[in-house]
Write an enzyme that holds these catalytic residues in place. Structure first.
Site, PDB file in Angstrom:
ATOM      1  CB  SER A 142      -1.290  -0.069   1.276  1.00  0.00           C
ATOM      2  OG  SER A 142      -1.412   1.187   1.478  1.00  0.00           O
ATOM      3  CE1 TYR A 156      -4.247  -2.723   5.539  1.00  0.00           C
ATOM      4  CE2 TYR A 156      -3.414  -0.684   5.146  1.00  0.00           C
ATOM      5  CZ  TYR A 156      -3.340  -1.629   5.012  1.00  0.00           C
ATOM      6  OH  TYR A 156      -3.499  -1.817   3.289  1.00  0.00           O
ATOM      7  CE  LYS A 201      -1.511  -4.484   3.449  1.00  0.00           C
ATOM      8  NZ  LYS A 201      -1.988  -5.886   2.770  1.00  0.00           N
TER       9      LYS A 201
END
Ligand code: NAD
Ligand code: UFG
Length: 330
Positions: free
Chosen positions: A124, A148, A152
């Site tokens: 991302s 989150y 990644k």
């Protein structure tokens, strides 16, 4: 060629299954349906008129996942499965770290056992942090602001270290910008459970009358009109980016931005949606959302040069397709 698509019943995964099947690949989907519906698999079949092998399996469960690897010859993996709600990751960090990291490591473990060499990972733009725009793949990454985003960044590092230790491994890290829109058939698209966190699904729910009004998080950013700017990319273009990435995968670790290279503000997206669909989207300006950055868009030259891929669809098409899908949801 058989591609194992984890999270293939989800928003980006389902569109990628369509693109892979249309490009002649065979697809095996593994998804535990924690954020998707099983009907999506039938819809993928309906759109493509091709077969899809589906397993309702949690990617963190070694025994179940091993049975998939032992049943099929797998030529490569595209790993979408993961939890993705930024706010929820702050409230439930352990669930996010466990699900998103163990799934990646479990797949790597089984790749080693079954000699699978090609691995494409859903990363991302969040890994860039509040960096200088446009974001380039070779920039030093800045810290992310939530668990989150951290999963990644950590998954990227894990995959990079594993590839360093085995020079025959091919790892492609795809950093997505903001995928919106839906397949032109209106059969598959983004249908989040509960109140949407992301802008486009919120807009479509307001347009449909399911939510009263859009809350725009801040109009005092140093941007064209004060609202946040993002690089929105049509999910069908994004899906095709995966086919290009898979076709061009080579040993080592390769990182690509998948975006359009163009920034659009929240207000510009609202106006585009209203114009494209001839429907009003009532909104109110509220405080900034914690953790948001002012502006984010990609430098997309590397993907164009090395993968021969470029996003083709514009904002109006994204708005039309998102609305077309929303109207079909029962
Ligand atoms: P999504 O929630 O629609 O799809 C993810 C799928 O993974 C779901 O179908 C879910 O049921 C499944 N899943 C989750 N954990 C699993 C597990 N342990 N085992 C098996 N299946 C599991 O999300 P999406 O928008 O399609 O995102 C796909 C990937 O792309 C995610 O990794 C996400 O973090 C990443 N990503 C998304 C965006 C975005 O804006 N949508 C942006 C950047 C990166
Ligand atoms: N926004 C609003 N109101 C809303 C929702 C969003 O004003 O109800 C604004 C945000 O403040 C931001 C823009 O719309 O300026 C886009 O917000 P999204 O939540 O749709 O997307 P983000 O850019 O915050 O994050 C998304 C994904 C992340 C991913 C990132 C990559 O949610 O998982 O894109 O760029 F990491």
């Amino acid at each position: 060629m058989n591609i194992l698509v984890t999270g293939g019943a989800g928003f980006i995964g389902s569109h990628t299954c369509v693109a892979l099947l249309e490009a002649g690949y065979e697809v095996i989907v593994v998804d535990n349906l924690c954020n998707s519906k099983v009907d999506t698999i039938d819809k993928i079949k309906k759109i493509t008129n091709k077969e899809v092998v589906f397993y309702n399996i949690d990617v963190t469960e070694e025994k179940d996942l091993d049975s998939v690897f032992s049943t099929h010859i797998i030529d490569g993996i595209i790993h979408f499965a993961g939890l993705k709600a930024v706010g929820e990751s702050v409230e439930k960090p352990l669930e996010y770290y466990y699900n998103n990291l163990v799934s990646t490591m479990m797949l790597c473990k089984l790749c080693k056992k079954y000699n699978v060499k090609k691995f494409v990972f859903s990363s991302s733009a969040t890994v860039y942090g509040d960096n200088e725009i446009p974001f380039r793949e070779d920039m030093k990454l800045l810290s992310t602001t939530n668990p989150y985003g951290e999963t990644k960044a950590m998954s990227e590092r894990i995959l990079t270290d594993i590839a360093k230790a085995d020079s025959s491994l091919c790892v492609t890290l795809l950093r997505y910008f903001n995928p919106i829109g839906a397949h032109e058939s209106g059969l598959i698209g983004e249908d989040p459970k509960g109140i949407p966190n992301n802008l486009m699904p919120y807009i479509t729910k307001v347009a449909k009358g399911e939510l009263d009004k859009l809350c725009i998080f801040g109009n005092d950013y140093p941007t064209i009109d004060g609202t946040g700017v993002r690089d929105y990319i049509h999910v069908v273009d994004l899906a095709e980016g995966h086919v290009a990435a898979f076709k061009n995968i080579t040993p080592g670790v390769h990182v690509y931005n998948l975006g359009t290279g163009k920034g659009t503000s929240v207000l510009q997206l609202v106006k585009a949606f209203e114009e494209a669909n001839k429907i009003k989207v009532p909104y109110e300006i509220v405080d900034r959302r914690p953790g948001d950055i002012a502006e984010c868009y990609a430098d997309v030259s590397k993907a164009e040069k090395e993968l021969g891929w470029i996003a083709k669809k514009g904002i109006i098409e994204m708005c039309k397709d998102a609305w077309n899908f929303e109207k079909n949801i029962k």
